[in-house]
Motif scaffolding. Structure first.
Motif, PDB file in Angstrom:
ATOM      1  N   UNK A   1     -61.157 -47.115-104.178  1.00 22.14           N
ATOM      2  CA  UNK A   1     -61.055 -47.702-102.856  1.00 22.14           C
ATOM      3  C   UNK A   1     -62.082 -46.296-101.982  1.00 22.14           C
ATOM      4  N   UNK A   2     -62.748 -46.748-101.156  1.00 28.57           N
ATOM      5  CA  UNK A   2     -63.076 -45.886-100.134  1.00 28.57           C
ATOM      6  C   UNK A   2     -63.984 -46.206 -98.723  1.00 28.57           C
TER       7      UNK A   2
ATOM      8  N   UNK B   1     -69.978 -40.059 -91.901  1.00 29.54           N
ATOM      9  CA  UNK B   1     -71.005 -39.502 -92.406  1.00 29.54           C
ATOM     10  C   UNK B   1     -70.894 -38.861 -93.246  1.00 29.54           C
ATOM     11  N   UNK B   2     -70.023 -37.575 -93.892  1.00 27.66           N
ATOM     12  CA  UNK B   2     -69.690 -36.721 -94.746  1.00 27.66           C
ATOM     13  C   UNK B   2     -67.971 -36.479 -94.478  1.00 27.66           C
ATOM     14  N   UNK B   3     -67.101 -37.731 -94.204  1.00 25.18           N
ATOM     15  CA  UNK B   3     -66.275 -37.827 -94.564  1.00 25.18           C
ATOM     16  C   UNK B   3     -65.375 -39.369 -95.163  1.00 25.18           C
ATOM     17  N   UNK B   4     -64.669 -39.237 -96.111  1.00 27.82           N
ATOM     18  CA  UNK B   4     -64.518 -40.732 -97.139  1.00 27.82           C
ATOM     19  C   UNK B   4     -63.036 -40.536 -96.760  1.00 27.82           C
TER      20      UNK B   4
ATOM     21  N   UNK C   1     -73.987 -45.988 -97.347  1.00 25.25           N
ATOM     22  CA  UNK C   1     -74.527 -46.006 -95.938  1.00 25.25           C
ATOM     23  C   UNK C   1     -73.280 -47.469 -95.691  1.00 25.25           C
ATOM     24  N   UNK C   2     -72.774 -47.857 -96.346  1.00 23.97           N
ATOM     25  CA  UNK C   2     -71.522 -49.438 -96.584  1.00 23.97           C
ATOM     26  C   UNK C   2     -70.313 -48.726 -95.884  1.00 23.97           C
ATOM     27  N   UNK C   3     -69.728 -49.349 -95.475  1.00 24.35           N
ATOM     28  CA  UNK C   3     -67.760 -49.066 -95.030  1.00 24.35           C
ATOM     29  C   UNK C   3     -67.065 -49.034 -96.280  1.00 24.35           C
TER      30      UNK C   3
ATOM     31  N   UNK D   1     -88.422 -31.824-108.776  1.00 23.53           N
ATOM     32  CA  UNK D   1     -89.496 -31.704-107.618  1.00 23.53           C
ATOM     33  C   UNK D   1     -89.082 -32.339-106.666  1.00 23.53           C
ATOM     34  N   UNK D   2     -89.824 -33.540-106.596  1.00 24.59           N
ATOM     35  CA  UNK D   2     -89.310 -34.357-106.076  1.00 24.59           C
ATOM     36  C   UNK D   2     -89.239 -36.055-106.360  1.00 24.59           C
ATOM     37  N   UNK D   3     -88.082 -35.362-106.795  1.00 20.33           N
ATOM     38  CA  UNK D   3     -87.026 -36.750-107.315  1.00 20.33           C
ATOM     39  C   UNK D   3     -86.970 -38.272-106.898  1.00 20.33           C
ATOM     40  N   UNK D   4     -87.290 -39.296-107.350  1.00 18.59           N
ATOM     41  CA  UNK D   4     -87.007 -40.797-106.886  1.00 18.59           C
ATOM     42  C   UNK D   4     -85.548 -41.032-105.912  1.00 18.59           C
ATOM     43  N   UNK D   5     -85.429 -40.910-105.046  1.00 18.51           N
ATOM     44  CA  UNK D   5     -84.284 -41.280-103.892  1.00 18.51           C
ATOM     45  C   UNK D   5     -83.896 -42.936-104.606  1.00 18.51           C
ATOM     46  N   UNK D   6     -82.574 -42.564-105.738  1.00 12.99           N
ATOM     47  CA  UNK D   6     -81.833 -43.400-106.071  1.00 12.99           C
ATOM     48  C   UNK D   6     -80.681 -43.991-105.235  1.00 12.99           C
ATOM     49  N   UNK D   7     -80.352 -45.425-105.251  1.00 12.95           N
ATOM     50  CA  UNK D   7     -79.291 -46.159-103.964  1.00 12.95           C
ATOM     51  C   UNK D   7     -79.263 -45.715-102.533  1.00 12.95           C
ATOM     52  N   UNK D   8     -81.054 -45.414-102.133  1.00 12.41           N
ATOM     53  CA  UNK D   8     -80.633 -44.390-101.198  1.00 12.41           C
ATOM     54  C   UNK D   8     -79.495 -45.688 -99.645  1.00 12.41           C
TER      55      UNK D   8
END
Length: 242
Positions: free
Chosen positions: A79-80, A85-88, A38-40, A27-34
């Motif tokens: 390669x990404x 924020x929502x488009x790669x 955000x890396x370019x 229900x309240x998970x630990x946020x992994x790799x938060x």
């Protein structure tokens, strides 16, 4: 399917089953790799499976050529590039191996044909170059679904395009380069140490791949004469690790 299960079990055992459940579905998970996405730019690799088919368009109506599909495998790198924020933008070059059998009907031959004449085994080793846009949803805990689509170019290392022999010498030939468009969806699962992304994608060929048999100006070859166009299409299942 057994291979897929083995891969999933390895992922679960790597993170620990209890920790995986807690971080993904609590229900309240630990946020992994938060801060990871955000890396370019970031990289990864994938393993997977494929099922390639042929879409055949005919010159005249008649019995269809039967295409028998098998399950092949994929391996490649990712390669990404984050555009927003929502488009790669993703580049996923890889090596794909697959096999298809073409079974021709008796009516394609003027005389009784042997099983050897009616069967053409098409083994393909592809170097696949897809350029894709990934549209991600909002992240919910450690889960983030996404859609992906784009275009690709594929080099067939087993095309036989330079061979002077044709089907009369048991040599089925296709063009070395083909172009396709791709559509699919997947889900990012954020574990403690990496992102695991299973996805499924359809590949749809845009251009005719077939090389006609030699000296066939009137389309009389039983193997290529009645084919207007031959285009690859496929389903890809990939397991990506970042």
């Amino acid at each position: 399917m057994r291979k897929i299960v083995v891969i999933i079990l390895l992922v679960l055992s790597f993170t620990g089953t209890s920790q995986f459940k807690k971080s993904m579905f609590a229900k309240d998970p630990i946020i992994n790799l938060e801060n990871f996405q955000k890396s370019r730019v970031y990289y990864g690799f994938y393993l997977g499976f494929n099922s390639f088919d042929f879409k055949v368009d005919y010159r005249t109506a008649g019995p269809d050529i039967l295409v028998k599909k098998t399950t092949g495998f994929n391996v490649g790198i990712v390669g990404d590039l984050k555009l927003q924020e929502y488009i790669n933008l993703r580049f996923e070059p890889g090596l794909y191996y697959t096999k298809r059998d073409l079974n021709y009907p008796d009516s394609y031959f003027q005389s009784t044909a042997t099983a050897l004449h009616k069967l053409r085994e098409v083994n393909s080793t592809y170097i696949h170059f897809p350029l894709l846009l990934k549209f991600s949803s909002l992240r919910t805990g450690n889960i983030r679904p996404y859609l992906v689509g784009g275009v690709s170019a594929t080099l067939n290392l087993s095309s036989n395009s330079k061979s002077k022999d044709d089907n009369n010498e048991q040599r089925f030939r296709v063009k070395p380069w083909t172009n396709s468009y791709e559509l699919g969806f997947g889900i990012d699962l954020f574990s403690e140490y990496f992102i695991f992304s299973p996805s499924i994608r359809g590949v749809f060929g845009l251009s005719d791949e077939l090389i006609r048999d030699n000296n066939d100006p009137f389309n009389e070859s039983p193997w290529t004469g009645n084919i207007q166009s031959l285009k690859s299409r496929a389903i890809l299942i990939n397991f990506t690790f970042h």
